[in-house]
Write a protein that holds these residues in place. Structure first.
Motif, short mmCIF file in Angstrom:
data_model
loop_
_atom_site.label_atom_id
_atom_site.label_comp_id
_atom_site.label_asym_id
_atom_site.label_seq_id
_atom_site.Cartn_x
_atom_site.Cartn_y
_atom_site.Cartn_z
N SER A 14 102.62 85.86 30.96
CA SER A 14 101.23 86.28 30.81
C SER A 14 100.75 86.07 29.36
N SER A 15 101.62 86.39 28.40
CA SER A 15 101.26 86.15 27.00
C SER A 15 101.04 84.66 26.74
N TYR A 16 101.86 83.85 27.38
CA TYR A 16 101.76 82.40 27.22
C TYR A 16 100.47 81.87 27.85
N ASP A 17 100.22 82.26 29.08
CA ASP A 17 99.12 81.67 29.85
C ASP A 17 97.76 82.29 29.53
N TYR A 18 97.73 83.62 29.39
CA TYR A 18 96.45 84.32 29.33
C TYR A 18 96.11 84.86 27.93
N LEU A 19 97.07 85.56 27.32
CA LEU A 19 96.82 86.08 25.99
C LEU A 19 96.77 84.95 24.96
N GLN A 20 97.59 83.93 25.19
CA GLN A 20 97.59 82.71 24.37
C GLN A 20 97.90 83.01 22.90
N ASN A 21 99.02 83.69 22.69
CA ASN A 21 99.45 84.01 21.32
C ASN A 21 100.80 83.39 20.99
N LEU A 22 101.07 82.23 21.59
CA LEU A 22 102.32 81.54 21.29
C LEU A 22 102.20 80.61 20.09
N TYR A 23 100.99 80.12 19.82
CA TYR A 23 100.77 79.29 18.64
C TYR A 23 99.31 79.38 18.25
N SER A 24 99.03 79.02 17.01
CA SER A 24 97.67 79.10 16.49
C SER A 24 96.92 77.82 16.80
N THR A 25 95.69 77.95 17.23
CA THR A 25 94.87 76.77 17.51
C THR A 25 94.47 76.05 16.23
N ARG A 60 82.39 84.74 31.32
CA ARG A 60 82.88 83.45 30.79
C ARG A 60 81.74 82.65 30.16
N LYS A 61 80.55 82.79 30.72
CA LYS A 61 79.41 82.07 30.18
C LYS A 61 79.03 82.60 28.80
N GLU A 62 79.11 83.92 28.62
CA GLU A 62 78.68 84.53 27.36
C GLU A 62 79.76 84.50 26.29
N PHE A 63 81.03 84.72 26.68
CA PHE A 63 82.09 84.88 25.67
C PHE A 63 83.15 83.79 25.71
N GLY A 64 83.14 82.94 26.72
CA GLY A 64 84.13 81.90 26.84
C GLY A 64 85.33 82.34 27.66
N GLU A 65 86.05 81.34 28.17
CA GLU A 65 87.16 81.64 29.08
C GLU A 65 88.33 82.33 28.39
N ARG A 66 88.57 82.02 27.10
CA ARG A 66 89.72 82.63 26.44
C ARG A 66 89.58 84.15 26.37
N ALA A 67 88.39 84.64 26.05
CA ALA A 67 88.18 86.08 26.00
C ALA A 67 88.42 86.70 27.37
N VAL A 68 87.97 86.03 28.41
CA VAL A 68 88.17 86.54 29.77
C VAL A 68 89.66 86.57 30.11
N LEU A 69 90.38 85.51 29.76
CA LEU A 69 91.81 85.46 30.06
C LEU A 69 92.58 86.53 29.29
N ARG A 70 92.17 86.81 28.07
CA ARG A 70 92.85 87.84 27.30
C ARG A 70 92.64 89.22 27.91
N ALA A 71 91.45 89.47 28.44
CA ALA A 71 91.22 90.72 29.17
C ALA A 71 92.05 90.74 30.44
N PHE A 72 92.14 89.59 31.10
CA PHE A 72 92.97 89.45 32.30
C PHE A 72 94.41 89.85 31.98
#
Length: 424
Positions: free
Chosen positions: A337-348, A291-303
């Motif tokens: 899981s797509s909503y919470d972790y993958l985060q592909n419901l809308y574009s930032t 999380r420190k190197e790549f950020g939490e979003r990358a970690v959550l997407r792997a999750f």
């Protein structure tokens, strides 16, 4: 067979058995193919040796964004498709006129990728041709007219259907149908990735090429393991549908690419190329540094990937056992899981536009614990997938179309075959 004879055979019911296999309404299919014959005639004139081909769109049943990490998926070919009227010519030129678009023209032998064609349909045609050419098949010219009822930007993969259609045309005309459905899927993926310029896994092309309900394991993408699953959703009292929530599909390529990029960052940090090969225990033990190197979003997407991969296997098992309610429970878990972790419901890049999120909220409120719904396909804009109790379908359509517009809810049927030539 001349074009006139082909149209007469369509109208006289010579293809009705095949239309019944492919489509829920034979009369509509006959009218659609007859109109395609008329359009071909207007463009190219009547000619000898005319043939008809079709390739379906697809619906992702399980495994949201797992394929590009060599994971597993469940998908199905649907009754919405791209069809083509095709006739060979003598001038070594491939012409494909798709309804609503300019004609694509490619000279046989000129199959190198062209930067100016990135993102255009002609690049898909050229890429598929390049693969067949490299496999030693003697390609020649042909004229084709295509028309599609695969919803654009719907997650039903109109691009994959088009690629698979072109590959089946080449296979039928010049390869004696020697190229199998899995190889056609890989050829189509090559065209989309290397010529069209869109990073993608093999899910879309595989589902379109194979048809039916298919479980696919991409641990070795060059030799994917596939398994057909016999499933009649309506037997369980449900209807499968997708809802087009609208939204702007422009400028989403980077959103899709970011998922692959961030998953790759995590996998590489874990010492492997793809998450499928990563040590899950090592992943959880390394969260602080990741999380420190790549950020939490990358970690959550792997999750998401690790959990979704397990979930697809559970979905397969539930379907094989006929445990449909358990399957629906897993569909809902996948969507969350797509909503919470993958985060592909809308574009930032456009957080005010959240049609998918609203569609899911409305559907969950309507279902009140029944059925299931989830993001469909790549996400960020487009459609949601829903399993609606059949007895409540009319009420659901009325409710959801009051928000998203008339005909925004499309009922899907699974067709038993993928890319296909309709012939006597």
């Amino acid at each position: 067979m001349t074009l006139s004879e082909l149209k007469l055979n369509i109208q006289n019911g010579k293809y009705d058995d095949q239309f019944q296999m492919l489509y829920p309404d034979v009369a509509i299919a006959k009218e659609r193919f007859s109109e395609a014959c008329d359009a071909y005639n207007e463009i190219y004139g009547d000619c000898q040796n005319v043939r008809i081909f079709t390739a379906p769109g697809r619906t992702e049943v399980g495994g949201n964004h797992t394929d590009h990490q060599h994971g597993s998926v469940i998908a199905g070919g649907v009754d919405m498709d791209v069809i083509a009227i095709v006739g060979e010519n003598d001038d070594n030129v491939i012409r494909i006129k798709s309804k609503g678009y300019d004609m694509d023209v490619i000279h046989v032998g000129d199959f190198e990728a062209k930067e100016k064609e990135v993102g255009r349909a002609c690049s898909l045609i050229r890429g598929v041709c390049a693969k067949f050419d490299s496999m030693g098949y003697n390609l020649k010219g042909f004229n084709a007219y295509t028309t599609s009822n695969v919803l654009k930007g719907s997650g039903l993969s109109s691009s994959a259907a088009f690629e698979v259609l072109v590959a089946n045309i080449l296979n039928g005309l010049f390869a004696e149908n020697k190229v199998d459905a899995i190889e056609i899927a890989k050829i189509s993926q090559f065209a989309e990735r290397d010529y069209f310029g869109k990073p993608c896994g093999l899910l879309d092309q595989m589902a379109s090429s194979l048809g039916g309900f298919t479980f696919a394991d991409f641990n070795n993408p060059s030799e994917p393991i596939t398994e057909k699953i016999d499933l009649d959703i309506k037997k369980f009292g449900y209807t499968l549908c997708v809802v087009d929530t609208g939204g702007n599909h422009a400028n989403l390529t980077q959103d899709y690419a970011d998922i692959t990029i961030e998953c790759k960052q995590i996998s590489n940090a874990l010492g492997v190329e793809f998450l499928r090969d990563a040590d899950v225990d090592k992943f959880y033990a390394s969260l602080a540094s990741l999380r420190k190197e790549f950020g939490e979003r990358a970690v959550l997407r792997a999750f998401h990937f690790f959990n979704e991969q397990d979930r697809v296997l559970k979905q397969r098992e539930a379907l094989l056992k006929g445990e449909f309610e358990e399957f629906l429970k897993l569909v809902n878990e996948s969507g969350q899981s797509s909503y919470d972790y993958l985060q592909n419901l809308y574009s930032t890049t456009n957080v005010k536009e959240q049609g998918l999120s609203l569609g899911i909220a409305l559907t969950k409120k309507f279902l009140n614990g029944e059925g299931a719904c989830r993001v469909h396909g790549g996400g960020f804009a487009g459609t949601i997938q829903c399993y609606i109790p059949t007895e409540r379908l009319a009420d659901y359509k009325q409710m959801i179309e009051a928000v998203y517009g008339e005909n925004s809810c499309s009922v899907l049927s699974i067709r038993p075959v993928g890319g296909y030539e309709i012939k006597l």
